[in-house]
Motif scaffolding. Structure first.
Motif: not given
Length: 187
Positions: A10, A28-29, A69, A72, A110
């Protein structure tokens, strides 16, 4: 059973237009929701970061997209395993780490579903881990669809690629589960 969260690739470079359109903009959230719950519960977390050897890749260390990112990003002593292949286990100490902390199961999330996620899920299962694939905390890109015409194969959308891969993994290598279902089991 000790179950560890393994977040794979990620990274900032996954936002590059080079990959093409993607499905699941919430991946990603959802991964961040899993990470928050694992941290609160004190369950183990591992991060895997791809270091591409291809100079043109957005994930090559010289191209600015290699960073995990912020949503995370690892904190404290959370381990980060650097890899150069599709598998989170090849050339890393991830398997050793999971055994050392007593993990018998993993939750994998991921990018991208048909590449590093699929390869890592299959390998985790082959290594004897009980695998939950957080399917809505993963995403696929249509890059693969754009190149299939060369082989005479039909082009698939990112969503079709994602769904097909998750369907192939479910039952044989993993239990495909939603983030909400995984979080319910952690309460």
């Amino acid at each position: 059973m000790t179950r560890a969260l393994v977040l794979i690739d990620i990274q900032e470079g996954m936002d590059s237009p080079l990959w093409g359109a993607r499905n699941n903009p919430d991946a990603e959230d959802n991964a961040a929701r899993l990470l928050a719950r694992f941290r609160i519960s004190g369950a183990p977390v591992a991060h895997v970061q791809h270091f591409s050897t291809r100079p043109s890749s957005p994930l090559h260390p010289d191209n600015g997209g290699n960073a995990i990112k912020a949503l995370v990003a690892p904190v404290g002593a959370e381990p980060v395993f650097a890899k150069q292949t599709n598998s989170a286990f090849i050339g890393t100490k991830l398997e050793t780490h999971l055994h050392q902390i007593g993990a018998t199961g993993v939750v994998i999330a991921g990018l991208s579903t048909p590449q590093c996620i699929s390869t890592s899920v299959r390998m985790a299962a082959n290594l004897g881990f009980d695998v939950w694939l957080a399917h809505d905390a993963c995403a696929a890109f249509d890059t693969h669809a754009r190149t299939t015409w060369r082989a005479g194969l039909p082009a698939l959308s990112a969503q079709q690629i994602h769904d097909a891969e998750v369907s192939m993994l479910h039952g044989e290598f993993a239990q495909a589960r939603s983030t909400d279902d995984i979080l319910k089991d952690m309460t």
